[in-house]
Every structure is written in C-alpha cells, then in structure tokens.
Design an enzyme around this catalytic site. Structure first.
Site, PDB file in Angstrom:
ATOM      1  N   ASN A  28      -9.089   1.219  10.362  1.00  0.00           N
ATOM      2  CA  ASN A  28      -8.110   0.878  11.385  1.00  0.00           C
ATOM      3  C   ASN A  28      -8.378   1.656  12.668  1.00  0.00           C
ATOM      4  O   ASN A  28      -8.784   1.090  13.668  1.00  0.00           O
ATOM      5  CB  ASN A  28      -6.689   1.141  10.871  1.00  0.00           C
ATOM      6  CG  ASN A  28      -5.611   0.716  11.854  1.00  0.00           C
ATOM      7  OD1 ASN A  28      -5.879   0.424  13.016  1.00  0.00           O
ATOM      8  ND2 ASN A  28      -4.382   0.664  11.413  1.00  0.00           N
ATOM      9  N   THR A  29      -8.192   2.976  12.633  1.00  0.00           N
ATOM     10  CA  THR A  29      -8.280   3.775  13.858  1.00  0.00           C
ATOM     11  C   THR A  29      -9.576   3.533  14.638  1.00  0.00           C
ATOM     12  O   THR A  29      -9.548   3.334  15.855  1.00  0.00           O
ATOM     13  CB  THR A  29      -8.179   5.274  13.516  1.00  0.00           C
ATOM     14  OG1 THR A  29      -6.904   5.516  12.910  1.00  0.00           O
ATOM     15  CG2 THR A  29      -8.302   6.130  14.765  1.00  0.00           C
ATOM     16  N   GLY A  82      -7.735   8.922  10.544  1.00  0.00           N
ATOM     17  CA  GLY A  82      -8.002   8.916  11.975  1.00  0.00           C
ATOM     18  C   GLY A  82      -9.080   9.883  12.422  1.00  0.00           C
ATOM     19  O   GLY A  82      -9.352   9.997  13.611  1.00  0.00           O
ATOM     20  N   LYS A  93       0.869  -1.173   0.000  1.00  0.00           N
ATOM     21  CA  LYS A  93       0.000   0.000   0.000  1.00  0.00           C
ATOM     22  C   LYS A  93       0.907   1.225   0.000  1.00  0.00           C
ATOM     23  O   LYS A  93       1.593   1.489   0.990  1.00  0.00           O
ATOM     24  CB  LYS A  93      -0.897   0.008   1.244  1.00  0.00           C
ATOM     25  CG  LYS A  93      -1.657   1.328   1.423  1.00  0.00           C
ATOM     26  CD  LYS A  93      -2.564   1.319   2.643  1.00  0.00           C
ATOM     27  CE  LYS A  93      -2.925   2.740   3.055  1.00  0.00           C
ATOM     28  NZ  LYS A  93      -3.688   2.788   4.307  1.00  0.00           N
ATOM     29  N   ALA A 141      -9.133   5.439   4.977  1.00  0.00           N
ATOM     30  CA  ALA A 141      -8.900   6.644   5.781  1.00  0.00           C
ATOM     31  C   ALA A 141     -10.179   7.397   6.112  1.00  0.00           C
ATOM     32  O   ALA A 141     -10.954   7.752   5.250  1.00  0.00           O
ATOM     33  CB  ALA A 141      -7.922   7.602   5.118  1.00  0.00           C
ATOM     34  N   GLY A 142     -10.377   7.627   7.390  1.00  0.00           N
ATOM     35  CA  GLY A 142     -11.490   8.452   7.843  1.00  0.00           C
ATOM     36  C   GLY A 142     -12.790   7.713   8.050  1.00  0.00           C
ATOM     37  O   GLY A 142     -13.767   8.297   8.508  1.00  0.00           O
TER      38      GLY A 142
END
Lengths: 278, 66, 278, 66, 278, 278, 66, 66
Positions: F226-227, F178, F117, F204-205
């Site tokens: 993830n976050t 995040g 990635k 992301a996000g």
C-alpha cells in the site's frame, strides 16, 4: 584515565549511558564486570570448557539438567565451573510452562539453581521459543523468588509481558539456535533495547565475535554464546575473542558511534595542496 | 522390590532408603537431585526417606547446556 | 597458557595460520603487535588525537602533507605522535601517479616519510582510488626504496599488479571513505585474502568495531580506521574499542570459527529428560 | 625582491637564504619540508641556499590524515 | 492510458527519465523493447533454449565461438535463434585484449558478429574480468566499427575509460559468474549508473528475477542472465519470469519509488475512530 | 504452451507445486488469478486509486472503517472500487481483540464486510501487531463466519494458533508498516511458508517490486502493498510494476530456481578454443 | 599431405581447397568460420583457397554462451 | 434534544428517527454504517428507529486503508 567518564549521551535521553560507576551489568541487584555469558554445552571435552570459562572471564555460565545415565560414568559439569561464577540453569527439554517450572524447582533443590534461564521449546525442527508458555513460566517462577531470565522470540508485546511477569532480563534470540547466523532479528532487538527497561541479553545464533560486538553496539546489555565457541577449532581462544569483542562493542556503544553516511567524506585535507595554483 | 528409576524398571535388593539408591545407581553422586513419586527430595532427607515397591524415582544431574 | 599454540589450520593449506611466534603483523620485515592502524585526520583537537593513539595502542598511524598556512599558526601533528610509532604518510591530494610520487619524495625529505600510503584519487565525489595510477606510483616508489602501502579498489588483477610492482601490503577499501558502511566489498576482499601473498589491510569505510572484527575474521591482516574514531562522541574510548575488536577478530580467525548453518542445532541436550517415559 | 611562496607572491626584504624564509614564514618551523623551484631542499641545506627574485618556494608540513 | 507519460523526474536532473517515446533501450542507435538479455550457454537441450528465447521475448542474446569438434556432431546454436534477434558474440576464452580482438574478428567474418561482448578473463578460479585488457580490446574493436559491449568489474575509472574507448554500453558484474548471488557490487553499480552516460547493463551473478528487478529499480538500463535460467528446473518459465521482473523493475524506476524509512508509518488512518471519546 | 505444466517439484514434497489447474490463489474456497493485494490508504487522490486498482489487476483490496467527519465532505472510497473486487476490511484502530471484533461486525453490517483483515495494534510507535489479541479476535470472528486474514508478527507458534483458530490465511509482516524495508523477517517468514498449511501473504514493509518478487520466490502465496504504491511519484505505474513482479516471483518459484553458489561457474565454454595448442 | 586442423595434425587426401576441408571435417557446415595460417578466410573464398602441406587451419562455430 | 454523534454532543431539532440523523449529518450518506447506544443498526431499520434525548450514535464509513 577513566575513559567512561567522557560518556555523556543516553539511550533514554535523560540519564548517562553509564548507569553506574564502573558500567557494571546489573541483574537482580547483582553486579557483573563481564557482559559475555558462556554456555557450557557441546564442548569436546571438559578441559576445554574449564579453560574457555577462564579465558572468557565470564561471570555467568549456563548449564542444563538431565537424568543421569545409569550405565555410564558422566563428568559432573559443576566441577569445571569455579565457585565464584553465577550458575544459570536453563530449562531445556521443557515443552511448556509446567515442565519449565518443574525443571527450575529441581535446579533449586540442588542449592545452585536460583537463577533460571527459561527455555520452552515445542518445536523440534527450528527450536524456537514458545513466547506464551515462556510468559507463564516467568510469572510462576518470579513469584517463587527465582531470578528469571527468559529466552524469547523478539516480540515487543511478549517483552512487555515478561517485564510485567517479573523477569530479571529479556533474552531475545538473534537467529536460530546453533545457526551462527548473527542478528537476523536486528531491527526487532533494537526495538526491545529502546523500549524495555530491563537488560536485553542477545542469545542464540551469535556465531562470531563481530556479531557479538554488533549486538553490543546496538545497545544490548550482554551477549550469550555457546555453539560457536564449543565447536570451534580452538574454543579457548575463541571464548577469549568473544569476551573481548563484547567489551569492544560496549565501549563503542558508550563512545557514541557516528552513523552511516551515503556518500564519501575525506579523512585527509583535500584542498590547498600542491596544485591550487596550477 | 521393583522401582522405576529414570523411566526404567529396576529390581533392587539391599536397599531401604533413597540414600542407598543414590549410592548404588549414581556413578558420580555429587550434586545429584532426586524426585520420588513426583516429589523433589532434598539431599538432607535422603537417609530418612524409605523406598517401597513401585516407587518412581528420578535421578537428575547438571550437564553442559546453552 | 599461550592460546595461539593451539592453532593448526592455515589459509593456504600448508603453513600454520600463525606464521610467526607471536602472531606479529610483519610489513617490510618489521614486526608489529597491533593490527589496528589509526588515521589522524578530522580529530576535534590534538589532545583527543594523542589520547586516541595511546588508547588504541596503534603502532602505525597515518598522516598527510599539506602546504602550511602562511597566516595562521597550526599545530605540528608530529608532536602528538610518540617517537616509537611508525609514521605512514599518505599521498592524499594526488590526482595521478606523478603527484603521488612528488608527495612521497617530500615526505622522505623530512626524515620521517619512508613509509607511504599511496592514495591517488581523481574523483571528488566518491573519492575512489584510481587503480591504474596507483600501480604506476607503487612501481616508481618501491624502486626508490620506499615501503609502499597502496590504497586500492579491491580488484584482483590490480592486486596482482601491485604485488609485482613491489607493494609491501595491499589496502583495499571496505566502502566509500568516511561512509562508515563497513565491508560492502566483502566478497572481493575475501578473494584478495585468499589469492594475494601480502598482508591485506582493510582501509576506508570501516565505521564500527564490529565491522573491523568482521574484516579480521575474514582473514585480513589488519584494519585502518580514522573517520569513525575522530568523529565519535568519545574518540579515545572508540579507538580502544576498535583496537580490541581487531584483536578479537584476529583471535577468532585463528581459532577457526565454525561456519553458518541453515537450520537450528541444540546447544543443550534435548533428549532423555523427564518425559521420555511419558 | 619578489618570490612565490605556496602559490602566493610575496615581497620580501632582509632575506638572503632559504633558512630566512622558513624562519620568517613558518609560525611553527619544526618538521617543515621545502621545495625551491620544484627541487626538494633538505633542511641541512637551507642556510646555504640563496634566494633570488622570482623563486618558487613551497613550505609543506605534516597534518592529520587518514 | 500510457502510464509512462506520467513520469517526470530524471536521473541526471535535467531530462525526462524516459528519454524516448516508448522508453526503448537504445544501443548504438538501435531500439529495443526488451531490457532483458538472455545468454545461451548451459541449456540442457536446444529445445529449451529456443523456447526460453521465445518466452523471454529477449531481443539480444549472447553466443560464444569455439573450435568445432572434429569427431562429433554438434548442433548449430544459430538455428535456434530467430533471425530478428540481435546476436551478441562474447569473447569468452580470451585471456587478453589481443585474443579478444581475434575472436571478435572471427565472429565478424561469419556475417553475424558485429556486436561483441568483450569478456577477457585471466583467472580460472573467480572468472573475473581483466579491466585493463578489456579497455584495450574495446578501443581496438570500437575503432574497427564493432558495436562493443564490454563486461567489466564495476570500477568507476574503468567505466570512464571504456566510454572514452568507444564502448556502446558498460556491463558491470553483479557478482561472480554463475554464483546467483545478485548485486554484491550494488553500491558501485549505482555509481556507474549515476556517472556514466551509457546504458549500464548488469551482467553475471543475477540469479533470481527479484535480483534482476532490483538492478532495474536502481536505474540499470538492462540485465543479462544465463546460468540461473539455463539450470532451473523449468528454464522456459524462468526466462519469462526474468523478462517480466525486468520490466517491473523498469516501471518501478520510472514511477519514482519512495525510499526506505527507519520507522513505522500507518497506511490506515489511526485516529478519530471509536475510542477518541473514551 | 502452458508453462506451468512443466513444474514438478513441491514445497511439501508430495503434491505438485501448482495445486490447481491455473495456479490460482485460493482463499476460503474462492479462486483469484492475481496474487497481489492492494491497500487503498494514503493515495493523493481517488483517481490515482481507481487507476492503480485497474493497472494492478488486483482482485482483493483492503479498506478501513472510520467515523465520518461531520463537518467536511469525504469521498466514499467504495465508489472507486469495482464491484467484482473482493473487499477486505481491516480493523485498523483496534487496540485489542474486542475492538477488532466490533469493527468487523460494523463492516459486516454494511453488507461488504465479510472478509476481515485483523489488525490489532497497541503500540503507536512501531505499529506492531499484537499476536495474542490477534489470535483471540481470529477465533471469535472465524466462529461467526467471517473470512479472517490476520496480520501478524511472524512467530511460528502464533501462526499455528491462528490455523487452529480458523484463519483463512496468515499475513506476516515483512518489516515495519510503511518502512519500505522489505523482508527483514525473511528467515521467519520462510519457516511459516514451510510449516503452515494456509496461504502465507506477506504484508507490511514491502516497498519495491523486487522485494515483492523475493517474497514470492521464497514461496509466499501472495503479497500486499500500500504505502509504497500510494506515495510513489507515479502510483498507477508502480501498482502495475508490483503486480507484474509478484507474477514474476511466482513463476520463478514454480520454475525451481537454482540456489546460490559460493564460487564462479562459467556460462560459456572455456576450454578447447584457440590456444589449446599454443 | 599433412595439415593441422584445430590443433590436431591430420593426414588428408583428395583435398585441394579449403572448401574440401570444410565439407570433409565439419559435420555441420553451416555458419562455420575458418582461419588458415592465422588469416581469417571468408566463406566466399573457400573454393579458391588452395591447401598445401603444413597449413594451420582453424574451424570455428557458434555455440551457446553467456 | 441532545444526542452524542461520533463523540460530539449535538443539539438536534426536527429529528425523530435514525434515518433523519443520517440524512442530516452524513454529507455522503451511501455505505454509512450506524451504531446506536453500542448496538449496530442495519440501514433497513433506520426509518423505524426512534431517537431520544441522550442517545449515543456512531456514523461510520469506509475509507482508504492498508
């Protein structure tokens, strides 16, 4: 009473929010009172266009270049634009940097075209600006002495490259051209406002005065609109509305708007009245 | 004599200079910008720019745009 | 040039959008030029309040009633409000119709209080208006000759009941009082605008001029703000910004804004230039 | 003589009418509104409204509100 | 591994988020595994309906009552609904409390109709529920022993009155019936979730599984959908998608989602790699 | 009953929406059942990570590379990732194409790192990807035989360049890393979905399962989170919720969701009942 | 004999009880609910509920609804 | 002998090959990746890669990341 004198805060933290005496918009050293730029495309007739320029009090208006029609008479758009107004010629039709440069040079040959809005579009469906070609065209034209206002997709790295290339402003799109959807890119325009040391002018997709005011409240330096005005029932009235909303948004920005709060908070005193001894 | 004006081939007569082209083909000649064979030609040069067979001429004007 | 004369369409389909010569706001037969109502709570000092009333050019301002403090001197808010301004006393502190009626009658006894904003709140956390009690209070006070402007949660059936009860306007909340979140109830305020034959004044939660303009573009007759102005860094400047944004939103409404479009649409001519013969 | 003013019991002397109450207790007497025993009393009646022991008096004023 | 056992926080602050062993939805003392209620209107054919009930694993489905057509054969909707499913008869067609009560009693006479979704609509354009009449009908039917699930416009005072009137749940609308716009009333549904001690079931306007999941993440106890499923290209697949999204949203709620953050926050370690000594 | 067989429409207009028998996600010729990719950063402990991988049933998980700490023992993250899972090493820490290439080659040397990635970030505040450097790195690594999944800012021209450079997917950001704000770039991700012939994986996000489902409903091929998972109260349960919501969103996409409607539309029959003869 | 069924006046013959009405008019008689003159009539009473001229009868069934 | 490991200068003794570095400095030696003087060195080469004074060594491992 000069209301502006009361402003104290600052977007970058060190200087006054108002960076000059009358809070003028300054582009390439030139001062403008108005922070609303009007596009001249799509008007139903030239009378509406002239009246809209007047009612908006815009000081910068965009125009385009095109091959003349050899068969039919066409109005000369410049005759409807007062002489004291700064003409900003766009490079619409350009699909790459080279074509944009050619259009800019043609504009300059007319004696009117030193201010160029770079618009490089290589996509006929979404009409999105090609950031990479836009950077290239900006570099060439800035080095030739043009005042370059590049229209771009709001990407921070591109904006930084445009600064380096010599742009006079950065013009991120709010949403797709002519879509009237407002700032679908709000979070990313905010980043440009916070990080880029050039005027940020929100262009494309601004369809209502409230959206224009929102851009100004966010900290944009100016707003450009065209489609919404030109296609309204009453373009002349809407042009005035846009100009006034842009001013209102600017004042709101300077007055340091309070933020949103998750919960209710009374505006009237709620205690001590009538039933405190019940 | 044949020249290409704005992408269309035109048979022209009684024309010797670029100024004649502008006069004859531009219904509204003010603020016209010209290119001849890819070269931009300022208006103060039109009257001493000769036209010859096969020339590629562009006649461009300002229009409304956003 | 009277721009308003160009307006032709109409929200109900039969009359002009502008229902009177100068597009005045008419409440209970009285004409107002300004469509921005200012609340007077929470200002840091009375000088800011007086200057904000002036800069906003509001013609209707809200006040509240409260038991005086027997121990400390308090300024008389009325001394900071010019005589030509219509005083709109709210019933804040009322938890039911009966208390609201009592406050209204007290206000009337002062000689200033014929215009009443009914505000019945029985919830100290969200400060939401109690629609049922609001209808009851409206009915009583309208029958006593008050000009009644009820603050309400935007429910269509309640609005209809308020019309029947004799309200002079309907004042739906945009979002929680003092939250500055704008029109979280937009879809439902739009229904009131379309269905209720009284001026709709959006009240509560309007935190920015752009939000105020949006309410006007939707077709609201006026907007009231207080918390955002009073708690801004520069309330006087923000009051002016609100007033100007409300005007801009009204003009936009009258000019028949074009709607949003899903796709891009060019504002400059894209064809016939430079490369058509390539 | 004891009266209740705005929810607080007050021992008062040298007071015979409501106008005296307003004069004595309102530091800023303009635009004051009064209730006596639940009855609203217009200002033009203050000077002929007698005060008696146990009266419940409300003194109300306009304040900023939204 | 019972993932639920890891949940510790709680919406009211005192008990576990999971108020019973299997996190069952409990209405009127009856336990349900599924938190997705399916409406049975508008399906193109009864086979799709039966298959959608199966694929959704819904345990509560709504039906309506109507005069039979004397001229044409109509399918009996009950034959497509398995016996173990709880039938929830709505009072659609009722314009006031009295009519709703009459419909509920008819339903009960069938032997199937003890569970009633009150739906009182007196507005043919927006189909908004009449809160006041809904409260009245709830009171009467609850006192007659019905299990009453009132559909309502999300007003806090109305919700409190419904609790008092004996409702078994409160069913606020997300947006206009059949509009598929999701939770346009999100802020106000959140208030009901926080303040009302009954299951909150979001009904009307939920047009996508993501919207259903969002309602559950907010803390709703269940979601009802009908139009979106019945009018999809593949209703059977979408019914399953809704059920699964509702479950996902419930798990997310129980897992204590982190909130939104205004700025970026790296998910990979950004320091100490490769260039720290450059 | 294979629900997928009922799908008939198609995003490009010519093929079935389901492009292979089991609607597998295909990247670089490899088939995956799961469309949810899990990041492994920020977990409070490795047990939670291992359990979250299991509960999510993810088949692709991301990892990063970092200099080891010479002073302290660190767990080997690979020991918590089952062998049958495809490891996707990101190039976090890289500030330009060259550094990204170096990290990728290091990863490859481990024997695990053929799937990369690309993440080139040259901005420590917003952590936005540098599209231009990302294109360069993609070109180099694709030519070296890596399977390249570039993380990018959703710009159409960049996506086209990535296709040309040999990318295996395109991974546009939803919002700042995040931030848990969901798809702030929705309109522009939709353009990529419509125009780019590679799997679009939203990265992301994405902070909630409902946001993940929304991305899938829009037509994304997969979602990475993830976050949100790692920082939840119960990551294991939330990982499962995400996976299930992604599946639900995919099914919804395949079932051809009906669109939003501006007005109400009844789900129950409203006519012919009870009062037609009144 | 004339009765009103679901708002329509019907001339009926060979009918003496509510059960006959259901049999004759309901093409699908399962789960039918009836009202006669505003009174709900449970199905176990149909066969001993007489029909007379002028009766107002409602025949109601479950249908799909949201 | 002095070498730089992960940016820090280390005085090392009893070390002749890269494999010794890994053994000595990696508390968790599995899945370690190494660079020596900017050159990636596969693990099967560690035991025959000599270390000399001034070498720049990187010891890299997989960690959690998004």
């Amino acid at each position: 009473m000069n209301l502006l004198h009361l402003s104290v805060a600052d977007k970058k933290g060190s200087m006054s929010l108002v960076t000059n005496k009358n809070d003028a918009l300054i582009i390439a050293g030139q001062e403008f009172k108005s922070r609303f730029l009007l596009g001249t495309g799509k008007f139903k007739n030239k009378k509406d266009l002239a009246d809209s320029i007047a009612s908006s009090a815009s000081e910068i208006v965009t125009v385009a270049l095109r091959r003349i029609d050899l068969e039919h008479h066409e109005d000369n758009v410049l005759e409807y634009i007062p002489k004291n107004i700064t003409l900003l010629t766009n490079t619409s039709g350009a699909r790459n940097a080279q074509e944009a440069v050619r259009i800019a040079r043609l504009a300059k040959a007319s004696g009117y075209g030193n201010w160029i809005k770079i618009e490089v579009i290589n996509d006929s469906k979404y009409l999105l600006p090609d950031n990479l070609e836009t950077i290239k065209a900006t570099e060439i034209l800035a080095s030739e002495g043009f005042v370059v206002l590049p229209y771009m997709y709001p990407d921070l790295y591109t904006a930084r490259a445009l600064v380096k290339a010599g742009a006079a402003t950065v013009m991120p799109l709010g949403s797709l051209i002519g879509s009237n959807q407002g700032m679908k890119t709000k979070e990313f325009i905010k980043i440009l406002i916070d990080e880029i040391d050039l005027p940020i002018i929100v262009d494309a997709g601004i369809g209502t005065p409230s959206q224009a005011a929102e851009a100004m409240e966010l900290g944009a330096s100016a707003v450009l609109a065209n489609t919404a005005v030109a296609t309204a029932g009453n373009p002349v009235l809407l042009a005035k509305a846009f100009a006034q909303a842009v001013e209102a948004g600017r004042m709101a920005y300077l007055s340091q708007l309070p933020g949103q709060r998750p919960l209710a908070s009374a505006s009237s005193p709620l205690t001590g009245f009538l039933y405190s001894n019940e | 004599m044949k020249v290409t004006i704005n992408g269309t081939i035109k048979e022209i007569t009684n024309i010797s200079h670029l100024s004649d082209i502008v006069t004859q083909f531009c219904k509204q000649p003010k603020n016209i910008i010209t290119e001849i064979n890819g070269q931009i030609m300022p208006s103060n040069q039109w009257s001493n720019t000769s036209i010859k067979d096969g020339d590629m001429i562009e006649l461009v004007a300002f229009v409304g745009g956003g």
